[in-house]
Design a protein around this motif. Structure first.
Motif, short mmCIF file in Angstrom:
data_model
loop_
_atom_site.label_atom_id
_atom_site.label_comp_id
_atom_site.label_asym_id
_atom_site.label_seq_id
_atom_site.Cartn_x
_atom_site.Cartn_y
_atom_site.Cartn_z
N ARG A 115 -131.38 26.43 -48.11
CA ARG A 115 -131.42 26.37 -47.32
C ARG A 115 -133.32 26.15 -46.80
N ALA A 161 -131.77 38.68 -47.98
CA ALA A 161 -132.26 38.20 -46.39
C ALA A 161 -131.21 36.72 -46.94
N CYS A 162 -130.15 36.89 -48.03
CA CYS A 162 -129.45 35.41 -47.92
C CYS A 162 -129.05 35.02 -47.45
N SER A 163 -127.99 35.75 -46.27
CA SER A 163 -127.24 35.57 -45.27
C SER A 163 -128.21 34.90 -44.16
N TRP A 164 -129.59 35.27 -44.07
CA TRP A 164 -129.49 34.90 -42.70
C TRP A 164 -131.14 34.00 -43.47
N GLU A 206 -136.43 36.58 -40.45
CA GLU A 206 -135.66 35.79 -41.01
C GLU A 206 -134.96 34.31 -39.90
N ASN A 207 -133.93 33.11 -41.03
CA ASN A 207 -133.55 32.74 -40.09
C ASN A 207 -135.31 31.90 -40.36
N LYS A 233 -141.66 28.96 -35.93
CA LYS A 233 -141.66 30.48 -36.32
C LYS A 233 -142.60 31.21 -37.42
N TYR A 244 -128.97 40.38 -38.55
CA TYR A 244 -127.81 39.73 -37.76
C TYR A 244 -126.08 39.59 -37.94
N GLY A 256 -128.64 36.23 -53.59
CA GLY A 256 -127.14 36.62 -52.56
C GLY A 256 -126.73 37.43 -52.29
N CYS A 307 -127.06 40.71 -49.80
CA CYS A 307 -127.50 41.50 -48.79
C CYS A 307 -127.03 42.35 -47.68
N ARG A 329 -128.01 46.40 -47.73
CA ARG A 329 -129.12 45.91 -46.57
C ARG A 329 -128.35 46.32 -45.25
N MET A 357 -122.18 35.57 -47.06
CA MET A 357 -122.31 34.32 -47.02
C MET A 357 -123.27 33.74 -47.16
N SER A 358 -124.12 32.90 -48.15
CA SER A 358 -125.11 32.11 -48.11
C SER A 358 -125.30 30.49 -48.41
N GLU A 368 -126.04 26.61 -46.52
CA GLU A 368 -125.99 25.76 -45.98
C GLU A 368 -124.39 25.57 -45.35
N PRO A 375 -123.31 31.01 -41.77
CA PRO A 375 -123.17 32.04 -42.86
C PRO A 375 -123.73 33.94 -42.65
N GLY A 376 -123.19 34.44 -43.32
CA GLY A 376 -123.13 36.02 -42.65
C GLY A 376 -122.84 36.99 -43.94
#
Ligand SMILES: Cc1cc2nc3c(=O)[nH]c(=O)nc-3n(C[C@H](O)[C@H](O)[C@H](O)COP(=O)(O)O)c2cc1C
Ligand code: SF4
Ligand code: FES
Lengths: 789, 160, 435
Positions: free
Chosen positions: B89, B125-128, B140-141, B146, C3, C94, C96, C99, C249-250, C252, C256-257
């Motif tokens: 990303r 923080a992979c999903s963000w 994140e993101n 930012k 998030y 990959g 998270c 957490r 899920m990461s 593009e 994702p989340g």
């Protein structure tokens, strides 16, 4: 433990349960390669060289960490294994500088050997190797990171083996690096074990690096000449202008009592032998100055003056001081020379332990002394006094290793918190100087505890200690020179009651030999009193003077008073050691045999340049009573050994040397020297046969083995295996005395050397290595002890 | 060496949590570093004494953990994750942007010692993604905007 | 801070209390908090272990070892104290998910540790969090303090006569420390070098005592099993793969989340339905389904069930639940380089194959990606990886080797396209940072 049966490469073998697979393989002659595995040290499983196939296990297994299990079926050679080993080598070599042509380890390198065997010659990698410059960590230790294969042997031997913990690993992954304890350098015992154990040339020694190639040296196994422990050392020698120079000391063949152990002195302090200070010619004092002389002139001078003094003032006017570092044969010869040639009992040496009291207390008890090997596997050890870490490094190693590997119980009693307390099951820090009282207390005198207790050490603690000791079977009792006279007797009586064995600690390489060989004014070899009839009286052709002579200090006093007119000092430095006023000897005729112009040699009238123990044959007896052979390794032009000098002086004095040294005679003489006829060549063949068996033809009056014959015949306890000795083994003597000597102790004459790890009496001062280390530590005092892990 | 009362308190409670003293080592080193700014020789010696280890042993441990440092770093420690999820990303762009914005390279500090920039491994923080950690704060993101906002905010705060 | 997302297909078990303020102990109690541990006390050790066994709960840390079975290896009698160690080192690229658990439901972890301790007879539990998770450490510390304050942990918990202590512990930056034996070393204040096994931690672990080590998600699942029953839990998933799992899920993706889905949920659906498919108009190139340590699946290999056994069959592994989706703008060599750089950086350095192997793979890939590659490099890389595989001291070496082998096997052409001095043909910016 029960035995288990396994199959290795189709061979069935039965080994004790718990045996590691790698050792089991070794026991049947199958070598499994390894870098990180090292017997006696903790397991790592890091190098992955020892991978083998074990049936029913999908992955290859490390033989070094796998204990055998009943029915295990193992394959140690297969395509899969070969490939694994090869790949492992390719990976270590990938970043290895491949500077074998200049590397110290070249020719003796485990990485080279394995590459040779498993092949990884083709380099798959084309990227840059990681480089780091070489570092000097101490006067003796250099580190070359690119050569390091991270087997962690150095760290373990330093920590687990030496209890020094001066090495660690820093960083992680490919930046992992072996690191010294003080940022960029080491503060440690400088034993060099890390260098010795390094399978490659990553750790090299300041003494040896870039000096020679291993195959250019001759390797001679002999005995260390420093402390009283008697480590075997293999000296690497090569030609130099002055003879054969010693360039290296190690014990890689692990053949001696010390296994692979050596301390800094054994490993590096052979360098005194090539010190620039060595005397190379006899010196005769002329108008207050030394003038170089020939051997003939010097010997003539000595013999004629000795004869003169004997004629004018009689045998009480001559005296002899012998050495703690000359061989048994030389010591024996010297006292025989005193008693027969000079007809005097004025003979003594620098005493570092009360061996006479020890011998006397053990009188008649065979098997009551422990050998250095016993210390390695005794179930329990009591150590009273002394600080073996400094004064008896091998003994300390044996104790530590025994505790670590066999869980021996160690009891330490000392008035200082000596380092070995860290291995001790019980440590009693008694009041300073109360070792004797403590022993009296052990022996049953309850009141004696008063002197030993301190605010930190209660009476109850001492009682508990005594009870605990009483319950120890097969105890080995080791004591230092703090105990003398009656205290020794008391301790021995306490221990004998429960079948203990003993070691009495004396300081130098052959202190025990000097004592056993009778360098005493009142005792013949074997602690036999001069006053009573002994086998020596029967055997020796001439009369032995029966009244006790003067001891060392009495001789000095007599010289001062002008009563002692001639003094013969062989390998000793009494002026410095006993702090004698040099003028005390100004009236006497003084002969000194030494390597250096020591305080004593410089006031002599004649000085003879002498070979040291690395430059001659003979035997040493270590402080435990283990006898080992010396082998000539080094050579120094111009010097002679003490044995020869003594014999030649006797000869010049007109004494029949046959009466001193039992050489020649017997059957061997007839076949010597014939160059023609039926017997021709016989002499050569005979010589070859002897040489092959490490035997020497005793055809010469300078042959110490002829003297050894007599020692073995006459000195009680020395009838040890000659074959064992000759094969380089250590043979334990028995301390069995003919008669109990009375009043012979003179405990006040015992003067411990108080050597540290980095000193070695007078000799140590001439070792450049020891000096450089001492300078380092004088400049920057080491931290106190380092905590164990 | 004495630490703040709070840290001393933490230490004395923590040692009671384990059967061996040295067990407090890893977290304690991190706390000391947070307070002192770096694991100085003095701090190392102090903790070595307290845990009955040699200084060497403590150094061996320190050098193993990537968060532990013997030299002080910036007041604001920008640790940009460039590991795979972030990489996918646009972490490379984010990292480049940080470099430009701060005018420094990887593992460098600004001359005023305020900022340190560092590329780090996955921070969870992979999903963000893409993400960075500033001191212990997750961001994140991320977008370049930012990052600008964050850095400008910190600079402003320092000016006051 | 992190998030939250949601999707109708989710089955919320572990994530049930996410976003519900359960860090507050009273709130947690309202949400059935500390009921499971009380029930567990009444069940007794053997029953707990049987329940967990029957639930088919498998370790969420990566290897998927059956949790109940692991607990049953702990000897009943032990001269040394026994311990429970919660692995919250979460460092697998990959991944998270732990957490979120620490952040939203800290007491569930505590409860899980307590139940494990009751099951094996441990008197202390440690919760180890990676050093970077400082804010989570603070949350956990507070949760532990609150639980102590109410007497939920400490002496005589819930009147059971059992004393049980729980402590939190912070790491300081080291992926390898997530490996269970290195984790123990780290907790003991040492370098994170793995231990020789056997003996396994269940027999000789922390300070020599028998130790149960479980991932945070594994332990957080346990209270739900105790309350909901083994059958219920087992039936959520597929045979031998009980329950649900947090999937991270990461890549593009549109959405994702971290989603909690039943074990065995279809991977393709996970990407296209749950996560909304690829974003920015990109196409899917491949999926690394279980954290960076596992083999890649190509676009046409992703119609598979996400459970341990099915993934194994598909030639990859379920691993840590980190689903990394690669799009067509990602060069596989670049990806391989980044993965390798990670393992090179994180290798503890103990054993030769991992230490040297990762370093040479990184060197080779760096040069290769920059256009300096030669044909034999591709085989060399494969050779290196294959010769690390199964021969290292701990599984990190395998984790570094397996992905590389799969990239080369499945995307060899992309490697070959880099040859002959060509700059990376798959990247928008050819200057792709050299690492
Ligand atoms: C290199 C490496 C890193 C690991 N990292 C983690 C981790 O961060 N978190 C985790 O829970 N397990 C990790 N594991 C797995 C642990 O070794 C262990 O299997 C796990 O914590 C056991 O818990 P489980 O049975 O609940 O999965 C890692 C394993 C290896 C080999
Ligand atoms: S495989 Fe070897 S070097 Fe790599 S992390 Fe494990 S033990 Fe360390
Ligand atoms: S000897 Fe077995 S791994 Fe090194």
């Amino acid at each position: 433990m029960a035995d288990v049966t396994i199959t290795v490469d189709g061979k069935k073998l039965t080994v004790p349960a718990g045996t590691l697979l790698i050792e089991a393989c070794k026991s049947t002659g199958i070598e499994v390669p390894s870098f990180c595995y090292y017997p006696g040290l903790s397991l790592q499983g890091a190098c992955r060289m020892c991978l083998v196939e074990v049936e029913k296990m999908p992955k290859l297994q490390t033989a070094c960490t796998t204990p055998v299990a009943e029915g295990m079926v193992v394959t140690t050679e297969s395509e899969k294994i070969k490939q694994a080993r090869k790949a492992m080598l390719e990976l270590v070599l990938a970043n290895h500088p491949l500077d074998c042509p200049v590397c110290d380890a070249g020719g003796e390198c485990e990485l080279q050997d394995m590459t040779f065997k498993y092949g990884a010659a083709e380099s798959k990698f084309m990227d840059l190797k990681n480089h780091r410059d070489e570092q000097q960590w101490s006067p003796v230790v250099y580190f070359d990171r690119p050569r390091c294969i991270l087997c962690y042997r150095c760290i373990r031997v330093c920590g687990e083996g030496m209890d020094v913990w001066a090495l660690g690993v820093q960083n992680r992954g490919t930046s992992s690096i072996i690191a010294p304890n003080k940022e960029d350098h080491l503060e440690c015992e400088e034993c060099g074990m890390c260098i010795d154990i390094c399978p490659v040339g990553a750790l090299t020694s300041g003494a040896y690096r870039y000096k020679t190639r291993p195959w250019e040296m001759k390797h001679v196994g002999t005995v260390c000449t420093h402390c009283g422990d008697g480590c075997k050392t293999t000296l690497g020698v090569r030609r130099a202008d002055t003879g054969m120079e010693i360039v290296r000391g190690d014990n890689r063949d692990k053949s001696g009592i010390n296994g692979d152990f050596l301390c800094i002195k054994g490993r590096y302090a052979f360098d005194f032998a090539h010190s620039g200070d060595r005397i190379q010619q006899p010196l005769i004092k002329h108008e207050g100055k030394f003038v170089a002389a020939t051997w003939e002139q010097a010997l003539d001078r000595i013999a004629s003056r000795f004869k003169q003094v004997l004629a004018s003032d009689g045998p009480t006017a001559v005296g002899i001081i012998g050495s703690n570092r000359t061989s048994n044969e030389e010591n024996y010869l010297l006292q025989k020379f005193a008693r027969l040639v000079l007809s005097t009992n004025n003979i003594d040496h620098h005493r570092t332990a009360d061996f006479p009291a020890f011998a006397s207390a053990l009188a008649g008890k065979a098997d009551a002394t422990a050998s250095m090997r016993d210390v390695f596997d005794a179930p329990a050890i009591l150590l009273i006094g002394n600080n073996p870490t400094d004064q008896h490094p091998l003994l300390a190693w044996q104790i530590r290793t025994n505790v670590r590997l066999h869980r021996a119980k160690l009891y330490v009693v000392n008035s200082y918190p000596i380092k070995l307390r860290r291995q001790a099951a019980a440590f009693a820090q008694i009041a300073p100087g109360s070792e004797g009282s403590l022993v009296q207390f052990l022996a049953g005198n309850d009141a004696a505890a008063d002197a030993a207790v301190t605010p930190q050490l209660s009476r109850e603690a001492l009682s508990q200690l005594r009870e605990a000791l009483k319950n120890e079977k097969d105890l080995v009792v080791i004591f230092g020179s703090e105990l003398r006279g009656n205290d020794v007797t008391a301790l021995i009586n306490f221990g004998l009651a429960q079948g203990a064995k003993f070691i009495c600690l004396g300081d130098y390489a052959n202190s025990r030999g000097a004592a056993d060989m009778g360098l005493y004014p009142d005792m013949l070899p074997g602690y036999a009193p001069v006053t009573s009839a002994t086998s020596f009286h029967e055997d020796w052709v001439d009369e032995i003077p029966t009244s006790p002579g003067l001891n060392l200090l009495q001789m000095m006093d007599a010289a001062k008073e002008g009563k002692l007119k001639a003094l013969y000092v062989v390998g000793s430095n009494p002026i410095a050691r006993y702090n004698v006023d040099p003028f005390a000897l100004s009236k006497a005729f003084v002969v000194v045999q030494d390597m250096f112009l020591t305080e004593t040699a410089s006031i002599a009238d004649v000085v003879l340049p002498i070979a040291n123990a690395y430059e001659k044959g003979g035997t040493f007896t270590n402080t435990c009573g283990d006898v080992q052979m010396l082998k000539k390794a080094g050579e120094f032009a111009g010097v002679r050994n003490d044995f020869e000098c003594i014999v030649r002086i006797a000869d010049r004095m007109g004494y029949d040397v046959h009466k001193l040294v039992p050489f020649g005679g017997g059957g061997t003489r007839a076949d010597m020297g014939q160059s023609r006829g039926a017997q021709s060549g016989e002499a050569d063949r005979h010589a070859v046969w002897l040489a092959e068996r490490n035997l020497e033809p005793k055809m010469s009056p300078y042959d110490p083995t002829a003297m050894l014959d007599e020692i073995q015949r006459l000195v009680p306890g020395y009838d040890i295996s000659r074959l064992g000795l000759l094969s380089g083994h250590d043979e334990h003597t028995q301390l069995v005395q003919i008669t109990r000597a009375t009043g012979s102790g003179h405990p006040e004459l015992v003067l411990p050397s108080n050597d540290t790890l980095f000193t070695s009496g007078t000799l140590g001062r001439y070792s450049p290595t020891l000096n450089s280390v001492m300078e380092r530590y004088a400049a920057k005092p080491a931290d106190k002890e380092i905590a164990a892990d | 060496m004495k630490f703040s009362d709070q840290l001393e308190q933490r230490f004395s409670t923590m040692v009671t949590h384990y059967p061996t003293k040295r067990s407090v080592l890893v977290p304690m080193l991190l706390y000391i570093q947070d307070e002192v700014g770096a694991l100085t020789d003095e701090a190392i010696h102090e903790i070595a004494q307290r845990t009955e280890l040699s200084d060497l042993e403590v150094r061996n441990v320190i050098s193993y953990y990537s968060m532990l440092r013997t030299r002080p770093v910036g007041k604001y420690n920008f640790q940009v994750c460039t590991n795979v999820s972030c990489l996918l990303r646009g972490a490379d762009d984010i990292f480049e942007h940080c470099k430009k914005k701060l005018g420094i390279g990887n593992k460098e500090s600004t001359p005023d010692g305020l900022f340190l920039l560092e590329e780090v491994e996955c921070i969870g923080a992979c999903s963000w993604a893409p993400a960075l950690m500033m001191n212990y704060e997750f961001h994140e993101n991320l977008t370049p905007a930012k990052i600008d906002e964050l850095i400008d905010g910190l600079k402003k705060k320092e000016e006051q | 801070m992190a998030y939250l997302v949601s999707h109708p297909d989710e089955v919320k078990v572990v994530s049930k209390r996410f976003g519900m303020g359960a860090t507050n102990l009273d709130r947690y109690l309202e949400l059935d908090g500390y009921k499971a541990v009380q029930k567990a006390i009444s069940m007794g050790a053997d029953a707990i272990i049987n329940e967990v066994k029957a639930s088919n709960l498998r370790g969420r840390g990566g290897a998927g070892f059956p949790t109940g079975l692991k607990w049953s290896f702990v000897p009943k009698q032990s001269a040394k104290p026994k311990y429970v160690l919660c692995n919250g080192d979460e460092s697998e690229p990959g991944t998270c998910k732990d957490r979120l658990i620490f952040e939203h439901d800290p007491h569930a972890v505590i409860e899980g540790v307590m139940i494990a301790a009751l099951a094996v007879g441990a008197k202390s539990g440690y919760i180890y969090l990676r050093g970077e998770y400082r804010y989570l450490l603070e949350i956990m510390e507070k949760a532990v303090a609150d639980a102590y304050a109410r007497g939920f942990i400490g002496k005589n918990i819930f009147g059971s006569g059992v004393d049980l202590d729980i402590f939190t512990h912070s790491g300081a930056g080291a992926y390898e420390v997530g490996e269970e034996s290195a984790l123990m070393e780290s907790l003991e204040g040492k370098r994170g070098i793995p231990r020789i096994r056997p003996p396994f931690p269940a027999v000789v672990g922390l300070w020599g005592g028998p130790t149960v080590i479980n991932n945070a998600e594994t332990l957080a699942s346990v209270p739900h099993i105790i309350l909901g029953g083994d059958e219920w839990f087992a039936n959520l998933g597929t045979p031998r793969n009980g329950g649900t799992r947090l999937f991270c899920m990461s890549g593009e993706l549109e959405r994702p989340g971290v989603y909690e889905l039943p074990m065995g949920y279809n991977l393709k659906k996970m990407i296209y339905d749950v996560s909304g498919g690829m974003s920015k108009g990109r196409n899917l190139k491949g999926v690394v389904p279980g954290g960076s340590s596992v083999q890649i699946l190509t676009a046409d290999e992703i119609d598979v069930a996400m459970d341990f056994d099915s993934m194994m069959k598909a030639g990859s592994m379920l691993g840590s639940g980190g689903v990394i989706v690669l799009d067509d703008q990602m060069c596989i060599v670049r990806f391989a380089l980044r993965v390798t750089k990670f393992y090179q950086h994180e290798s503890c350095g103990w054993c030769i194959p991992c230490r040297e192997g990762t370093d040479w793979m990184k060197k080779t890939l760096t040069r290769f990606h920059a256009g300096g590659g030669v044909a034999k490099d591709i085989d060399n890389l494969k050779y290196l990886a294959e010769n690390m595989l199964g021969r290292t001291f701990c599984p990190l070496g395998d984790a570094a080797a397996m992905p590389i082998i799969s990239y080369i096997q499945k995307f060899r052409k992309e490697f070959e396209d880099h040859l002959d001095g060509k700059p990376c043909p798959y990247e928008k910016a050819a200057e792709a940072a050299l690492v």
